[in-house]
Design a protein around this motif. Structure first.
Motif, PDB file in Angstrom:
ATOM      1  N   VAL A  62       1.126  -1.286  -0.113  1.00  0.00           N
ATOM      2  CA  VAL A  62      -0.018   0.202   0.130  1.00  0.00           C
ATOM      3  C   VAL A  62       1.127   1.074   0.090  1.00  0.00           C
ATOM      4  O   VAL A  62       0.605   2.137  -0.714  1.00  0.00           O
ATOM      5  CB  VAL A  62      -1.116  -0.261   1.058  1.00  0.00           C
ATOM      6  CG1 VAL A  62      -1.226   0.796   1.270  1.00  0.00           C
ATOM      7  CG2 VAL A  62      -1.802  -0.992   0.796  1.00  0.00           C
ATOM      8  N   VAL A  65       2.373   2.361  -3.650  1.00  0.00           N
ATOM      9  CA  VAL A  65       1.327   2.044  -4.478  1.00  0.00           C
ATOM     10  C   VAL A  65       0.902   3.671  -4.195  1.00  0.00           C
ATOM     11  O   VAL A  65       0.936   4.474  -5.509  1.00  0.00           O
ATOM     12  CB  VAL A  65      -0.103   1.147  -4.116  1.00  0.00           C
ATOM     13  CG1 VAL A  65      -1.100   1.945  -5.374  1.00  0.00           C
ATOM     14  CG2 VAL A  65       0.639  -0.146  -4.747  1.00  0.00           C
ATOM     15  N   ILE A  69       0.458   7.030  -7.251  1.00  0.00           N
ATOM     16  CA  ILE A  69      -1.133   7.540  -7.248  1.00  0.00           C
ATOM     17  C   ILE A  69      -0.420   9.018  -7.267  1.00  0.00           C
ATOM     18  O   ILE A  69      -0.805   9.334  -8.311  1.00  0.00           O
ATOM     19  CB  ILE A  69      -1.639   6.844  -6.438  1.00  0.00           C
ATOM     20  CG1 ILE A  69      -2.165   5.142  -7.024  1.00  0.00           C
ATOM     21  CG2 ILE A  69      -3.003   7.539  -7.259  1.00  0.00           C
ATOM     22  CD1 ILE A  69      -3.177   4.436  -5.813  1.00  0.00           C
ATOM     23  N   SER A 114      -7.795  -6.166  -4.311  1.00  0.00           N
ATOM     24  CA  SER A 114      -7.107  -4.975  -4.771  1.00  0.00           C
ATOM     25  C   SER A 114      -6.752  -4.033  -6.533  1.00  0.00           C
ATOM     26  O   SER A 114      -6.299  -3.417  -6.382  1.00  0.00           O
ATOM     27  CB  SER A 114      -5.645  -5.903  -4.491  1.00  0.00           C
ATOM     28  OG  SER A 114      -6.073  -5.134  -2.948  1.00  0.00           O
ATOM     29  N   THR A 115      -7.647  -4.754  -6.960  1.00  0.00           N
ATOM     30  CA  THR A 115      -7.131  -4.011  -8.829  1.00  0.00           C
ATOM     31  C   THR A 115      -7.969  -2.746  -8.827  1.00  0.00           C
ATOM     32  O   THR A 115      -8.087  -1.854 -10.201  1.00  0.00           O
ATOM     33  CB  THR A 115      -7.976  -4.926 -10.034  1.00  0.00           C
ATOM     34  OG1 THR A 115      -8.823  -4.998  -9.476  1.00  0.00           O
ATOM     35  CG2 THR A 115      -7.030  -6.224  -9.722  1.00  0.00           C
ATOM     36  N   GLN A 120      -6.696   3.430  -5.475  1.00  0.00           N
ATOM     37  CA  GLN A 120      -6.369   3.464  -6.168  1.00  0.00           C
ATOM     38  C   GLN A 120      -7.172   3.869  -7.684  1.00  0.00           C
ATOM     39  O   GLN A 120      -5.967   4.094  -8.137  1.00  0.00           O
ATOM     40  CB  GLN A 120      -6.369   1.583  -6.802  1.00  0.00           C
ATOM     41  CG  GLN A 120      -5.418   1.376  -5.726  1.00  0.00           C
ATOM     42  CD  GLN A 120      -6.704   0.468  -4.617  1.00  0.00           C
ATOM     43  OE1 GLN A 120      -7.245   0.801  -3.925  1.00  0.00           O
ATOM     44  NE2 GLN A 120      -6.582  -0.790  -3.539  1.00  0.00           N
ATOM     45  N   THR A 121      -8.534   3.909  -7.905  1.00  0.00           N
ATOM     46  CA  THR A 121      -9.150   4.085  -8.800  1.00  0.00           C
ATOM     47  C   THR A 121     -10.604   5.402  -8.282  1.00  0.00           C
ATOM     48  O   THR A 121     -10.254   6.629  -9.511  1.00  0.00           O
ATOM     49  CB  THR A 121      -9.587   3.370  -9.193  1.00  0.00           C
ATOM     50  OG1 THR A 121     -10.505   2.373  -7.942  1.00  0.00           O
ATOM     51  CG2 THR A 121      -8.832   1.395  -9.812  1.00  0.00           C
TER      52      THR A 121
END
Length: 224
Positions: A62, A65, A69, A114-115, A120-121
């Motif tokens: 995490v 990532v 981001i 987790s995708t 993340q998104t």
């Protein structure tokens, strides 16, 4: 006799936070001090740190990532996503979020939790794209309307994950449900529980999709 000296590490944490030192430094120094006071040698302390990191390395992903981001946002990820949506004539916030809901439920149902996600998104991609679609169709949004679009984006991710993940039988929630039911005399296999999660997921999809389409209509009527 109980040895209370290792508890000095707690005092070091409290003191370090009170003096507003770097939290990572405070925790690291306190942990090392606790180990040394407890009778561990230097190599044993470092080895314990390494084992803890290795055992929990998935958690560290995490923190890898999030900076990535942040860099993508810094170099215009949100703006590029919004530009892409503005080029699609029929795109609306509701339709876009319904497509994302489908993706989120399907990936969660096969264990790929987790995708996607809020960090993340939703923040860097989904919310800016939904905002761009709403502005393209209905003009400039008020602050309250923009915040509502963001809220629907976040809620769509939550609904998709929550009602999709139980279809994947190899997940902690299914095991928890199985153990609770077993305590009341109901012996069910995880696969059976996962299959019965499908109707709930379908119902959640239909309800959330209806809410999103109604939100589209509400935006369309605001100028009338």
């Amino acid at each position: 006799m109980i040895d209370y000296w290792p508890l000095i590490g707690i005092a070091l944490v409290v003191l370090g936070f009170a003096l507003k030192f770097n939290p990572m430094l405070v925790v690291t120094v306190s942990a090392i001090a606790t180990g040394l006071i407890a009778g561990m040698d230097w190599h044993e302390v470092i080895s314990t740190f390494g084992k803890a990191f290795n055992d929990n390395r998935i958690i560290a992903i995490v923190w890898i990532v999030l900076p990535v981001i942040g860099l993508l946002e810094r170099f215009g990820l949100q703006q590029r996503a919004a530009t892409l949506i503005r080029s699609l004539k029929s795109a609306t916030a509701g339709k876009l979020l319904i497509l994302y809901l489908i993706y989120r439920q399907i990936t969660a149902a096969i264990g790929l939790h987790s995708t996607a996600g809020q960090a993340q998104t939703v923040r860097p991609l989904v919310a800016p794209m939904a905002l761009a679609a709403a502005e393209k169709q209905h003009g400039e949004l008020t602050e309250a309307e923009a915040e509502t679009v963001k809220a629907y984006s976040a809620a769509t991710d939550n609904v998709g994950l929550f009602f999709g993940e139980d279809i994947f039988f190899a997940i902690g929630s299914i095991v928890l449900i199985q153990q609770i039911l077993a305590g009341y005399g109901y012996d069910l296999a995880p696969l059976h529980l996962a299959l019965w999660a499908i109707p709930s997921a379908i119902a959640a999809f239909l309800i959330q999709s209806t809410r999103l389409l109604l939100f589209d209509r509400k935006l369309a009527r605001r100028g009338q």
